[in-house]
Design a protein around this motif. Structure first.
Motif, PDB file in Angstrom:
ATOM      1  N   LYS A   1       0.925  -1.251   0.005  1.00 17.68           N
ATOM      2  CA  LYS A   1      -0.015   0.153   0.037  1.00 17.68           C
ATOM      3  C   LYS A   1       0.777   1.268   0.220  1.00 17.68           C
ATOM      4  O   LYS A   1       0.577   2.143  -0.724  1.00 17.68           O
ATOM      5  N   GLN A   2       1.942   1.412   0.817  1.00 15.19           N
ATOM      6  CA  GLN A   2       2.784   2.532   0.819  1.00 15.19           C
ATOM      7  C   GLN A   2       3.439   2.576  -0.461  1.00 15.19           C
ATOM      8  O   GLN A   2       3.497   3.632  -0.964  1.00 15.19           O
ATOM      9  N   HIS A   3       4.116   1.560  -1.116  1.00  9.90           N
ATOM     10  CA  HIS A   3       4.476   1.406  -2.223  1.00  9.90           C
ATOM     11  C   HIS A   3       3.639   2.222  -3.555  1.00  9.90           C
ATOM     12  O   HIS A   3       3.944   3.024  -4.360  1.00  9.90           O
ATOM     13  N   SER A   4       2.248   1.698  -3.347  1.00 12.24           N
ATOM     14  CA  SER A   4       1.019   2.309  -4.445  1.00 12.24           C
ATOM     15  C   SER A   4       0.962   3.735  -3.913  1.00 12.24           C
ATOM     16  O   SER A   4       0.975   4.332  -5.057  1.00 12.24           O
ATOM     17  N   ASN A   5       0.968   4.191  -2.914  1.00 10.88           N
ATOM     18  CA  ASN A   5       0.620   5.370  -2.634  1.00 10.88           C
ATOM     19  C   ASN A   5       1.913   6.302  -3.394  1.00 10.88           C
ATOM     20  O   ASN A   5       1.777   7.339  -3.665  1.00 10.88           O
ATOM     21  N   MET A   6       3.088   5.838  -3.255  1.00 13.08           N
ATOM     22  CA  MET A   6       4.471   6.577  -3.792  1.00 13.08           C
ATOM     23  C   MET A   6       4.068   6.654  -5.276  1.00 13.08           C
ATOM     24  O   MET A   6       4.495   7.782  -5.703  1.00 13.08           O
ATOM     25  N   ALA A   7       3.683   5.464  -6.011  1.00  9.94           N
ATOM     26  CA  ALA A   7       3.660   5.673  -7.155  1.00  9.94           C
ATOM     27  C   ALA A   7       2.804   6.610  -7.827  1.00  9.94           C
ATOM     28  O   ALA A   7       3.078   7.117  -8.688  1.00  9.94           O
ATOM     29  N   ALA A   8       1.590   6.611  -6.953  1.00  7.32           N
ATOM     30  CA  ALA A   8       0.581   7.643  -7.483  1.00  7.32           C
ATOM     31  C   ALA A   8       1.122   9.123  -7.063  1.00  7.32           C
ATOM     32  O   ALA A   8       0.372  10.137  -7.957  1.00  7.32           O
ATOM     33  N   ASP A   9       2.046   9.322  -6.286  1.00 13.86           N
ATOM     34  CA  ASP A   9       2.570  10.789  -6.044  1.00 13.86           C
ATOM     35  C   ASP A   9       3.576  10.767  -6.920  1.00 13.86           C
ATOM     36  O   ASP A   9       4.319  12.088  -6.905  1.00 13.86           O
ATOM     37  N   SER A  10       4.078  10.043  -7.744  1.00  9.06           N
ATOM     38  CA  SER A  10       5.348  10.116  -8.420  1.00  9.06           C
ATOM     39  C   SER A  10       5.143  11.047  -9.731  1.00  9.06           C
ATOM     40  O   SER A  10       3.881  10.947 -10.413  1.00  9.06           O
ATOM     41  N   ILE A  11       6.075  11.484 -10.328  1.00 11.51           N
ATOM     42  CA  ILE A  11       6.209  12.306 -11.523  1.00 11.51           C
ATOM     43  C   ILE A  11       7.449  11.690 -12.245  1.00 11.51           C
ATOM     44  O   ILE A  11       8.554  11.391 -11.801  1.00 11.51           O
ATOM     45  N   GLU A  12       7.116  11.089 -13.566  1.00  8.20           N
ATOM     46  CA  GLU A  12       8.005  10.375 -14.257  1.00  8.20           C
ATOM     47  C   GLU A  12       7.956  10.841 -15.706  1.00  8.20           C
ATOM     48  O   GLU A  12       6.681  11.250 -15.979  1.00  8.20           O
ATOM     49  N   PHE A  13       9.222  11.051 -16.327  1.00  3.90           N
ATOM     50  CA  PHE A  13       9.146  11.506 -17.731  1.00  3.90           C
ATOM     51  C   PHE A  13      10.296  10.937 -18.490  1.00  3.90           C
ATOM     52  O   PHE A  13      11.240  10.888 -17.820  1.00  3.90           O
TER      53      PHE A  13
END
Length: 79
Positions: free
Chosen positions: A4-16
């Motif tokens: 769940k923590q990993h999932s939340n981090m991914a949702a808050d990430s910006i990648e380009f």
């Protein structure tokens, strides 16, 4: 770290990813030399070493960062 923590981090990430016309060594310098990075972002004290911490300075404080991955002239990933 839980899933769940990993999932939340991914949702808050910006990648380009982007293709740049300049040679990799020039792009690497623009991203890893503090004065060059500051010219288009913010003042900083970046050192591109995995696990290294640095900060972008802004008027109301700092943005604390950590180098997660660094492969000279190929990859730079930080949080």
């Amino acid at each position: 770290m839980t899933a769940k923590q990993h999932s939340n981090m991914a949702a808050d990430s910006i990648e380009f990813e982007c293709e740049l016309p300049d040679p990799p060594e020039k792009v690497w310098r623009a991203l890893t030399v503090p004065d060059l990075l500051a010219a288009w972002m913010m003042p900083n004290d970046i050192k591109p070493e995995i696990g290294g911490r640095f900060a972008f300075a802004k008027a109301d404080g700092q943005i604390e960062c950590e180098i997660l991955d660094a492969e000279p002239e190929r990859l730079l990933r930080y949080s």
